[in-house]
Design a protein around this motif. Structure first.
Motif, PDB file in Angstrom:
ATOM      1  N   PHE A 188      27.059 -65.672 -68.595  1.00  0.00           N
ATOM      2  CA  PHE A 188      25.807 -66.071 -68.020  1.00  0.00           C
ATOM      3  C   PHE A 188      24.788 -65.906 -69.244  1.00  0.00           C
ATOM      4  O   PHE A 188      24.747 -65.013 -70.034  1.00  0.00           O
ATOM      5  N   ASP A 189      23.836 -67.097 -69.308  1.00  0.00           N
ATOM      6  CA  ASP A 189      22.996 -67.063 -70.588  1.00  0.00           C
ATOM      7  C   ASP A 189      21.621 -66.745 -70.171  1.00  0.00           C
ATOM      8  O   ASP A 189      21.107 -67.398 -69.219  1.00  0.00           O
ATOM      9  N   PHE A 190      21.064 -65.776 -70.775  1.00  0.00           N
ATOM     10  CA  PHE A 190      19.974 -65.165 -70.442  1.00  0.00           C
ATOM     11  C   PHE A 190      19.085 -65.977 -71.185  1.00  0.00           C
ATOM     12  O   PHE A 190      19.036 -66.274 -72.602  1.00  0.00           O
ATOM     13  N   ARG A 191      17.618 -66.293 -70.449  1.00  0.00           N
ATOM     14  CA  ARG A 191      16.706 -67.090 -71.194  1.00  0.00           C
ATOM     15  C   ARG A 191      15.489 -66.296 -71.921  1.00  0.00           C
ATOM     16  O   ARG A 191      15.322 -65.199 -71.305  1.00  0.00           O
ATOM     17  N   ARG A 192      14.671 -66.745 -72.416  1.00  0.00           N
ATOM     18  CA  ARG A 192      13.459 -66.319 -72.709  1.00  0.00           C
ATOM     19  C   ARG A 192      12.631 -66.011 -71.770  1.00  0.00           C
ATOM     20  O   ARG A 192      12.473 -67.047 -70.876  1.00  0.00           O
ATOM     21  N   VAL A 193      11.912 -65.181 -71.491  1.00  0.00           N
ATOM     22  CA  VAL A 193      11.181 -64.897 -70.223  1.00  0.00           C
ATOM     23  C   VAL A 193       9.584 -65.454 -70.304  1.00  0.00           C
ATOM     24  O   VAL A 193       9.259 -65.641 -71.930  1.00  0.00           O
ATOM     25  N   SER A 194       9.155 -66.305 -69.451  1.00  0.00           N
ATOM     26  CA  SER A 194       8.185 -67.401 -69.745  1.00  0.00           C
ATOM     27  C   SER A 194       6.913 -66.564 -69.864  1.00  0.00           C
ATOM     28  O   SER A 194       6.806 -65.518 -69.478  1.00  0.00           O
ATOM     29  N   LEU A 195       5.812 -67.240 -70.541  1.00  0.00           N
ATOM     30  CA  LEU A 195       4.590 -66.686 -70.695  1.00  0.00           C
ATOM     31  C   LEU A 195       4.061 -66.225 -69.446  1.00  0.00           C
ATOM     32  O   LEU A 195       3.533 -64.961 -69.483  1.00  0.00           O
ATOM     33  N   GLU A 196       4.109 -66.867 -68.333  1.00  0.00           N
ATOM     34  CA  GLU A 196       3.437 -66.497 -67.192  1.00  0.00           C
ATOM     35  C   GLU A 196       3.997 -65.185 -66.499  1.00  0.00           C
ATOM     36  O   GLU A 196       3.292 -64.477 -66.131  1.00  0.00           O
ATOM     37  N   GLU A 197       5.402 -65.197 -66.587  1.00  0.00           N
ATOM     38  CA  GLU A 197       5.986 -64.103 -65.907  1.00  0.00           C
ATOM     39  C   GLU A 197       5.730 -62.944 -66.903  1.00  0.00           C
ATOM     40  O   GLU A 197       5.738 -61.783 -66.181  1.00  0.00           O
ATOM     41  N   GLN A 198       6.019 -62.862 -68.120  1.00  0.00           N
ATOM     42  CA  GLN A 198       5.467 -61.658 -69.031  1.00  0.00           C
ATOM     43  C   GLN A 198       4.007 -61.379 -68.536  1.00  0.00           C
ATOM     44  O   GLN A 198       3.879 -60.186 -68.559  1.00  0.00           O
ATOM     45  N   THR A 199       3.351 -62.034 -68.628  1.00  0.00           N
ATOM     46  CA  THR A 199       1.639 -61.847 -68.395  1.00  0.00           C
ATOM     47  C   THR A 199       1.672 -60.992 -67.061  1.00  0.00           C
ATOM     48  O   THR A 199       1.000 -60.044 -66.911  1.00  0.00           O
ATOM     49  N   ALA A 200       2.234 -61.677 -66.071  1.00  0.00           N
ATOM     50  CA  ALA A 200       2.077 -60.880 -64.649  1.00  0.00           C
ATOM     51  C   ALA A 200       2.848 -59.616 -64.769  1.00  0.00           C
ATOM     52  O   ALA A 200       2.329 -58.808 -63.876  1.00  0.00           O
TER      53      ALA A 200
END
Length: 586
Positions: A173-185
């Motif tokens: 399973f390849d974990f991706r970088r968390v998106s800007l919107e998800e992090q900000t929320a």
């Protein structure tokens, strides 16, 4: 109560709390719900994206006593003890400090024993890429066919370092970088629960700094909220993280655009007084110009910028630069950033990089082509007058070049006007032109200007010219370094070479173009390159001015001995390597 870091206090305890990895969470939940859990998993991805957290939640889910679905209850004794790390059957192993074959053999021997506290033994091996080759080999068979009560979860940030035999035995399973919107929320939700007042742009900037890592974002928020007593603003984030506001970058970009070196150096000095480091400033400036390039080339680039929070405000700045110039700026900054790590004085290198950007000549894309000029509307009188003046300058430059070419052709053709009845003064199997044929046009004017102030100024900067040629193309520098400047006349720099082969190679159109570009960049205005041999220059400089450049051209032989007349390859050797390097022995 003792303070616990935010990233630890808010570590997800169930699958639904993990941020930004929905594609992985859904797969694991379905496997648990359908009782199709694998014996080995490989979690890979950037730091702080939830690999170890997901492994612990999975360990609780497969051992939960009350769970009826795919989530751990986090209330039963098994879940509580696994969360606290008090279950011996669920072990988290740091492969960086237990990387040897002996530790893996010990693990392999303990695997065969049944669990004593929970239903399933779970081994979480973090940073698994640090294991040695022998340790991997010892793990292979156990990883492929473990006992039915054992599960392996391998976590790594560098999956390319794992042997293919290990990867093939796991579900990856390849974990991706968390998106800007998800992090900000998520940061906003944490601030609300922790009674922290935070501006939206401050949280957005923290998310950008974390580079997609949720743990990094939580650590930055924890640090800043402690410093500001729970009131986080954009300015405080910049001060705490050593960041630079995009407005300051805009002032730097404006100074580069207008060629204001003095203002640039003042801005750099101001940044240094604020405690900013030169390498971080250069790196952030590189990101800023990258953002300008994105704004210019990609419509709706709001989510593609790193240092510009509001791209709409910087569209005018992006429009002021041409696309080619932005590419050149990014390329130059990237080159200097690579050299910065070895620099003894980073601030000096930062200043040199900015001055280099100022000295870059406007690219050709900024000037309208002749076709565009001819297609321009007729209604604009000032624009038409400017185009006419531009065309006049181009015609004048072409006429000047034509006169120089005709003068050079007349000078070179003077020795070829012999009729068939005329004979050269000296017969030879390999005749050569005399040194007078190699003198450039207006050599007498070059000799008169050899002690001028313009030449003295250029001579002082010649080391910078050589360095610039070396940076542009090292092969051209290898030939060009043989020459030295001897005079300057108007827009021409005369360079004298010791050897003919170095001069001829430098005169090639591609090499000449590289050198003239560097001359324009380092000396502040365009210069033409004129070359000759050093011995010819010395001879011409000793002659009276009236005789220079008017000597009749004739075919002659440089060696009058009988041996030289009978062996024409001597002339060829001198032609290739120069008289200084050729020694004739009987």
């Amino acid at each position: 109560m003792e303070h616990i870091a935010l990233y630890r206090a808010w570590r997800p305890q169930s699958f639904k709390d993990i941020v930004g990895q929905q594609h992985i969470i859904q797969t694991l939940q379905n496997a648990i719900r359908e009782q199709r859990v694998s014996h080995a998993y490989l979690f890979s991805g950037p730091r702080g994206t939830g690999k170890t957290t997901a492994a612990k939640v999975l360990a609780k889910a497969v051992n939960c006593e009350r769970s009826e679905g795919a989530e751990p209850c986090n209330e039963c004794p098994s879940c509580l003890r696994i969360t606290a790390g008090n279950v011996m059957d669920v072990q988290e192993i740091d492969a960086a400090s237990n990387r040897g074959v002996e530790e893996i053999r010990d693990l392999r021997d303990k695997v065969k024993y049944a669990p004593t506290e929970v239903r399933r033994k779970v081994y979480i091996i973090d940073e698994v890429h640090m294991l040695t080759t022998e340790a991997f080999n010892a793990l292979l068979k156990t990883l492929e066919e473990p006992p039915p009560h054992v599960m392996f979860i391998l976590a790594t940030t560098e999956p390319h370092k794992l042997p293919a035999t290990i990867i093939s035995r796991c579900q990856r399973f390849d974990f991706r970088r968390v998106s800007l919107e998800e992090q900000t929320a998520h940061l906003a939700a944490v601030c609300e629960k922790e009674n922290i007042t935070a501006d939206q742009d401050a949280l957005q900037y923290i998310a950008r700094l974390s580079d997609g890592g949720m743990r990094d974002a939580m650590s930055i928020l924890d640090q800043i909220s402690s410093f500001t007593d729970g009131n986080v603003t954009y300015a405080q984030v910049l001060n705490m993280t050593g960041g630079i506001a995009s407005e300051q970058f805009a002032r730097l970009a404006r100074a580069i655009l207008e060629g204001e070196m003095g203002q640039l150096l003042e801005l750099v000095e101001q940044l240094m007084h604020e405690g900013k480091s030169a390498d971080k400033c250069l790196e952030n400036l590189l990101f800023y110009f990258r953002d300008l390039l994105m704004i210019k080339m990609v419509p709706g680039a709001d989510q593609l910028t790193d240092r510009v929070l509001n791209p709409a405000e910087f569209k005018d700045m992006a429009a002021a630069f041409t696309r080619d110039r932005l590419f050149n700026i990014v390329d130059t900054l990237n080159r200097y950033l690579g050299e910065m790590k070895y620099a003894t004085h980073p601030q000096t290198l930062f200043e040199v990089a900015l001055m280099k950007l100022c000295s870059l000549q406007p690219d050709q894309a900024a000037q309208p082509s002749l076709a565009q000029q001819s297609a321009a509307p007729q209604g604009s009188a000032p624009a038409a007058a400017g185009e006419l003046e531009h065309l006049k300058k181009q015609i004048a430059a072409l006429e000047k070049k034509l006169e120089q070419a005709m003068a050079a052709g007349a000078l070179a053709g003077g020795g070829r006007e012999n009729t068939p009845a005329q004979k050269p003064a000296v017969q030879s199997s390999a005749p050569r032109m005399s040194s007078a044929a190699k003198l450039p046009p207006q050599v007498d004017k070059f000799i008169a200007a050899k002690d001028s102030g313009d030449f003295a100024a250029i001579y002082k900067q010649w080391s910078l010219v050589l360095q610039g040629v070396k940076e542009e193309k090292v092969t051209v520098h290898a030939w060009f370094v043989d020459g030295e400047p001897v005079s300057v006349l108007d827009d021409a720099v005369l360079v004298a070479f010791k050897n003919t082969i170095h001069r001829d190679t430098t005169e090639k159109p591609a090499n000449r173009q590289v050198i003239e570009q560097v001359l324009a960049a380092r000396l502040g205005k365009p210069y033409r390159l004129v070359t000759m041999l050093l011995r010819d220059w010395n001879e011409a400089a000793l002659k009276p001015a009236a005789q220079t450049g008017t000597e009749e051209l004739r075919l002659e032989h440089e060696h009058e001995s009988a041996e030289a007349k009978q062996e024409p390859w001597i002339d060829e050797a001198i032609q290739l390597f120069g008289e200084d390097l050729v020694v004739i022995k009987d």
